[in-house]
Scaffold this motif. Structure first.
Motif, short mmCIF file in Angstrom:
data_model
loop_
_atom_site.label_atom_id
_atom_site.label_comp_id
_atom_site.label_asym_id
_atom_site.label_seq_id
_atom_site.Cartn_x
_atom_site.Cartn_y
_atom_site.Cartn_z
N LEU A 246 72.30 56.63 -42.17
CA LEU A 246 73.45 56.94 -41.31
C LEU A 246 74.14 55.65 -40.82
O LEU A 246 75.37 55.57 -40.78
CB LEU A 246 73.00 57.79 -40.12
N ARG A 247 73.36 54.65 -40.48
CA ARG A 247 73.94 53.36 -40.06
C ARG A 247 74.67 52.70 -41.23
O ARG A 247 75.74 52.10 -41.06
CB ARG A 247 72.87 52.43 -39.50
N HIS A 248 74.08 52.80 -42.43
CA HIS A 248 74.72 52.22 -43.61
C HIS A 248 76.05 52.91 -43.86
O HIS A 248 77.06 52.24 -44.13
CB HIS A 248 73.80 52.36 -44.83
N HIS A 249 76.08 54.23 -43.75
CA HIS A 249 77.34 54.96 -43.93
C HIS A 249 78.36 54.54 -42.87
O HIS A 249 79.53 54.31 -43.20
CB HIS A 249 77.10 56.47 -43.86
N ALA A 250 77.94 54.43 -41.63
CA ALA A 250 78.87 54.04 -40.56
C ALA A 250 79.42 52.64 -40.80
O ALA A 250 80.59 52.37 -40.51
CB ALA A 250 78.16 54.12 -39.20
N ARG A 251 78.59 51.75 -41.34
CA ARG A 251 79.00 50.37 -41.57
C ARG A 251 79.88 50.23 -42.80
O ARG A 251 80.82 49.44 -42.80
CB ARG A 251 77.73 49.51 -41.71
N THR A 252 79.57 51.00 -43.86
CA THR A 252 80.24 50.77 -45.15
C THR A 252 81.09 51.94 -45.63
O THR A 252 81.88 51.77 -46.55
CB THR A 252 79.20 50.49 -46.25
#
Length: 164
Positions: A110-116
């Protein structure tokens, strides 16, 4: 995690789970303890040799944490690649049975999606959440989840409920 130590605090036997009764090729915890008692009484020198090998092996391992301790893009990409390889595209989640709710992996995705904006990361997380919620580990009456599913399809819960 069960770790058995010599009197000098050297590990010589360990395992993550021993059921109350033997099953699926695993010894019961009672059988493990009986085996350890017998080894300690009859073959203590071998127990010491094993402990020495374990200690030497652990001492010979090195961990690299990098400079600042904050993972960079390369480390994050490697983590995502590892999760992608372990992802179960048929049943969601990661790996086979038993299947545990992978909270840290899902947070990472989820953090990866929010970042990228990576849709693949979001899809893996969403599919895993849905499979868990629709599967047998979700308690339809009382809420919460069983600790894990004993099968890869999230159908059969291990009846050790935790509330999250």
């Amino acid at each position: 995690m069960t770790v058995l130590l010599t009197a000098g605090a050297e590990p010589f036997y360990f395992g993550t789970y021993f059921p109350p009764e033997p099953r699926h090729g695993m010894p019961s915890f009672q059988q493990v303890l009986e085996g350890i008692r017998a080894a300690w009484a009859d073959r203590r020198d071998q127990v010491g040799e094993v402990a020495g090998k374990v200690v030497r092996d652990l001492a010979g391992r090195t961990l690299s944490y990098g400079g600042s301790g904050v993972p960079g893009e390369e480390e994050l990409a490697q983590a995502l690649l590892g999760l992608t390889r372990e992802y179960d595209a048929n049943h969601a989640g990661f790996g086979g049975a038993p299947k545990f709710p992978p909270s840290m992996a899902l947070e990472f995705l989820l953090r990866h999606h929010a970042r990228t904006g990576a849709e693949g990361a979001l899809q893996m997380a969403a599919d895993t959440y849905e499979a868990m919620a629709r599967g047998g580990i979700y308690d339809q009456l009382g809420g919460g989840f069983a600790r894990y599913s004993v099968d890869r399809k999230w159908v059969v819960p291990h009846f050790e409920k935790v509330h999250v």
